[in-house]
Motif scaffolding. Structure first.
Motif, PDB file in Angstrom:
ATOM      1  N   PHE A 117       0.818  -1.213   0.000  1.00 37.17           N
ATOM      2  CA  PHE A 117       0.000   0.000   0.000  1.00 37.17           C
ATOM      3  C   PHE A 117       0.852   1.263   0.000  1.00 37.17           C
ATOM      4  O   PHE A 117       0.405   2.303  -0.481  1.00 37.17           O
ATOM      5  CB  PHE A 117      -0.944   0.002   1.206  1.00 37.17           C
ATOM      6  CG  PHE A 117      -2.182  -0.827   0.991  1.00 37.17           C
ATOM      7  CD1 PHE A 117      -3.401  -0.225   0.774  1.00 37.17           C
ATOM      8  CD2 PHE A 117      -2.126  -2.208   1.003  1.00 37.17           C
ATOM      9  CE1 PHE A 117      -4.548  -0.982   0.569  1.00 37.17           C
ATOM     10  CE2 PHE A 117      -3.253  -2.979   0.800  1.00 37.17           C
ATOM     11  CZ  PHE A 117      -4.469  -2.368   0.575  1.00 37.17           C
ATOM     12  N   ARG A 118       2.061   1.187   0.523  1.00 36.02           N
ATOM     13  CA  ARG A 118       2.937   2.358   0.513  1.00 36.02           C
ATOM     14  C   ARG A 118       3.239   2.797  -0.913  1.00 36.02           C
ATOM     15  O   ARG A 118       3.491   3.974  -1.189  1.00 36.02           O
ATOM     16  CB  ARG A 118       4.228   2.057   1.268  1.00 36.02           C
ATOM     17  CG  ARG A 118       5.128   3.283   1.463  1.00 36.02           C
ATOM     18  CD  ARG A 118       6.352   2.944   2.295  1.00 36.02           C
ATOM     19  NE  ARG A 118       6.005   2.735   3.704  1.00 36.02           N
ATOM     20  CZ  ARG A 118       6.108   1.583   4.328  1.00 36.02           C
ATOM     21  NH1 ARG A 118       6.536   0.506   3.679  1.00 36.02           N
ATOM     22  NH2 ARG A 118       5.772   1.481   5.599  1.00 36.02           N
ATOM     23  N   SER A 143      -6.839   0.873   9.878  1.00 42.18           N
ATOM     24  CA  SER A 143      -6.223   1.028  11.198  1.00 42.18           C
ATOM     25  C   SER A 143      -4.819   0.446  11.261  1.00 42.18           C
ATOM     26  O   SER A 143      -3.897   1.067  11.829  1.00 42.18           O
ATOM     27  CB  SER A 143      -7.099   0.357  12.262  1.00 42.18           C
ATOM     28  OG  SER A 143      -8.372   0.948  12.309  1.00 42.18           O
ATOM     29  N   ASP A 144      -4.615  -0.742  10.666  1.00 46.15           N
ATOM     30  CA  ASP A 144      -3.364  -1.466  10.856  1.00 46.15           C
ATOM     31  C   ASP A 144      -2.372  -1.288   9.720  1.00 46.15           C
ATOM     32  O   ASP A 144      -1.181  -1.592   9.884  1.00 46.15           O
ATOM     33  CB  ASP A 144      -3.648  -2.962  11.032  1.00 46.15           C
ATOM     34  CG  ASP A 144      -4.445  -3.253  12.291  1.00 46.15           C
ATOM     35  OD1 ASP A 144      -4.338  -2.463  13.245  1.00 46.15           O
ATOM     36  OD2 ASP A 144      -5.195  -4.257  12.314  1.00 46.15           O
ATOM     37  N   VAL A 145      -2.840  -0.812   8.568  1.00 44.02           N
ATOM     38  CA  VAL A 145      -1.947  -0.707   7.419  1.00 44.02           C
ATOM     39  C   VAL A 145      -1.820   0.735   6.936  1.00 44.02           C
ATOM     40  O   VAL A 145      -0.714   1.280   6.854  1.00 44.02           O
ATOM     41  CB  VAL A 145      -2.452  -1.602   6.257  1.00 44.02           C
ATOM     42  CG1 VAL A 145      -1.557  -1.437   5.021  1.00 44.02           C
ATOM     43  CG2 VAL A 145      -2.501  -3.058   6.691  1.00 44.02           C
ATOM     44  N   ASN A 150       1.796   6.542   7.270  1.00 44.76           N
ATOM     45  CA  ASN A 150       1.917   8.000   7.182  1.00 44.76           C
ATOM     46  C   ASN A 150       1.921   8.501   5.737  1.00 44.76           C
ATOM     47  O   ASN A 150       2.791   9.278   5.326  1.00 44.76           O
ATOM     48  CB  ASN A 150       3.193   8.470   7.898  1.00 44.76           C
ATOM     49  CG  ASN A 150       3.151   8.205   9.379  1.00 44.76           C
ATOM     50  OD1 ASN A 150       2.121   8.404  10.028  1.00 44.76           O
ATOM     51  ND2 ASN A 150       4.270   7.732   9.932  1.00 44.76           N
ATOM     52  N   LYS A 151       0.957   8.066   4.997  1.00 45.14           N
ATOM     53  CA  LYS A 151       0.805   8.467   3.597  1.00 45.14           C
ATOM     54  C   LYS A 151      -0.595   9.033   3.426  1.00 45.14           C
ATOM     55  O   LYS A 151      -1.568   8.441   3.892  1.00 45.14           O
ATOM     56  CB  LYS A 151       1.017   7.240   2.702  1.00 45.14           C
ATOM     57  CG  LYS A 151       0.830   7.453   1.214  1.00 45.14           C
ATOM     58  CD  LYS A 151       1.123   6.132   0.489  1.00 45.14           C
ATOM     59  CE  LYS A 151       0.592   6.127  -0.949  1.00 45.14           C
ATOM     60  NZ  LYS A 151       1.291   7.066  -1.809  1.00 45.14           N
ATOM     61  N   SER A 152      -0.708  10.179   2.792  1.00 42.16           N
ATOM     62  CA  SER A 152      -2.015  10.835   2.715  1.00 42.16           C
ATOM     63  C   SER A 152      -2.385  11.253   1.296  1.00 42.16           C
ATOM     64  O   SER A 152      -3.208  12.146   1.112  1.00 42.16           O
ATOM     65  CB  SER A 152      -2.038  12.072   3.624  1.00 42.16           C
ATOM     66  OG  SER A 152      -1.027  12.988   3.249  1.00 42.16           O
ATOM     67  N   ASP A 153      -1.772  10.624   0.288  1.00 41.53           N
ATOM     68  CA  ASP A 153      -2.073  11.006  -1.093  1.00 41.53           C
ATOM     69  C   ASP A 153      -2.739   9.881  -1.880  1.00 41.53           C
ATOM     70  O   ASP A 153      -2.617   9.796  -3.095  1.00 41.53           O
ATOM     71  CB  ASP A 153      -0.807  11.471  -1.810  1.00 41.53           C
ATOM     72  CG  ASP A 153       0.275  10.400  -1.862  1.00 41.53           C
ATOM     73  OD1 ASP A 153       0.121   9.367  -1.176  1.00 41.53           O
ATOM     74  OD2 ASP A 153       1.268  10.594  -2.585  1.00 41.53           O
TER      75      ASP A 153
END
Length: 329
Positions: A117-118, A143-145, A150-153
């Motif tokens: 997901f990163r 919640s867990d991934v 810390n990614k918001s895009d």
């Protein structure tokens, strides 16, 4: 609270712009076949690829089924994509336990998912009403991934499906969960017209089966706007076989097209719309152009029954523009 604003663009101008954009896609053939290919549009249970700058890594369909995810598109990825075997589940296990987040969550799987997901930009989720324990799965992912990396895009695309298939408290719960995803990226919430009216009825204590009667267009728009104001999402898209509406904090946009009587409307049209819309997001197009691209992909797919390539999309757009021009004379 937001009200209906002036449309953000003329439909013909948007469609004409889109022709130039598609023509400029130098790698369009590979993009259209990889990102909105047959498996993604026609049969979500077939093999689905995760793209990474032209490098395709196949992931078994069990992965997407397990997490209620329609597809994934990676921005970048270095090296081979490796996921723990446990992430795909055991076919012999009972499905009632197979899809519980807590049952299969391990440190190794969580780390695998964080890596995956990163590197993701666009995450279209499957039809919520048809995914067993979807709320549990998606809140677990959030919640867990998603939160810890810390990614918001991100660009999240959610499709509710028929809300009457679930209890009202479950509907309230998933709307809250979808809204919470907006803290980590843009959220597009997609409903077809019938589902939107049913959702409005449930949220307002009305009978979903009788709320379709004698509704004028302005009243419908106000119901859709009420749904948008209930949630914390960037975009609400109301989709049908012949038109689409966008509601957002910035603007309101509508676009319509002619649909032949012999075209059978199926869920594949919704899936192809979402695929085209997602491609527009990846290409960083204006949101009105993303809507138009989604309508173009689904329209071209409906005409031929096959995945449209670049030329098919351009041909469909030119016919669409000609129809709009002739109807305005």
């Amino acid at each position: 609270m937001y009200t209906i604003k002036k449309e953000s663009g003329n439909a013909v101008e948007v469609l004409s712009d889109l022709i130039g954009m598609i023509q400029s896609f130098s790698d369009a053939e590979n993009i259209f076949h990889n990102e909105i290919g047959n498996n993604e549009i026609q049969n979500l249970n077939h093999q689905v690829e995760v793209e990474s700058q032209g490098v395709g890594q196949s992931i078994p369909p069990e992965f997407f089924e397990r997490f209620g995810i329609r597809s994934l598109t990676l921005n970048t990825f270095e090296g081979r994509l490796k996921l723990s075997e446990g992430i795909f589940g055991n076919a012999e296990r009972n499905s009632a336990t197979q899809y519980k987040w807590h049952d299969f969550k391990t440190d190794a799987i969580i780390e695998d998912l964080k890596v995956l997901f990163r590197n993701c930009q666009i995450i279209p989720f499957a039809n919520w009403s048809n995914v067993y324990r979807a709320s549990d799965l998606w809140y677990g992912l959030l919640s867990d991934v998603i939160k810890p990396i810390n990614k918001s895009d991100f660009d999240f695309i959610f499709y509710l499906g028929d809300p009457t298939k679930r209890l009202i408290f479950e509907v309230d719960e998933i709307l809250d969960i979808i809204s919470e995803f907006s803290l980590y990226g843009r959220v597009t919430f997609v409903l077809d017209e019938g589902e939107a009216i049913k959702l409005w009825a449930l949220l307002n204590g009305k009978d979903p089966e009788t709320s379709f009667l004698n509704i004028d267009p302005l009243a419908l728009k106000n119901k859709y706007l009420s749904i948008f104001n209930t949630m914390n999402v960037e975009h609400l898209v109301i989709y049908s076989d012949d038109h689409a509406m966008l509601f957002s904090k910035q603007h309101h946009f509508e676009i319509a097209r002619h649909v032949s009587n012999n075209v059978q409307v199926t869920n594949d049209l919704r899936d192809s719309f979402c695929a085209g819309y997602g491609l527009g997001l990846q290409r960083q197009l204006e949101i009105s152009h993303c809507i138009a691209l989604g309508m173009t992909v689904s329209g071209a797919y409906a005409e031929s029954g096959t995945t449209p390539d670049k030329e098919a999309l351009l041909s469909y757009l030119k016919k669409w523009i000609a129809e709009v021009d002739s109807s305005s004379i």
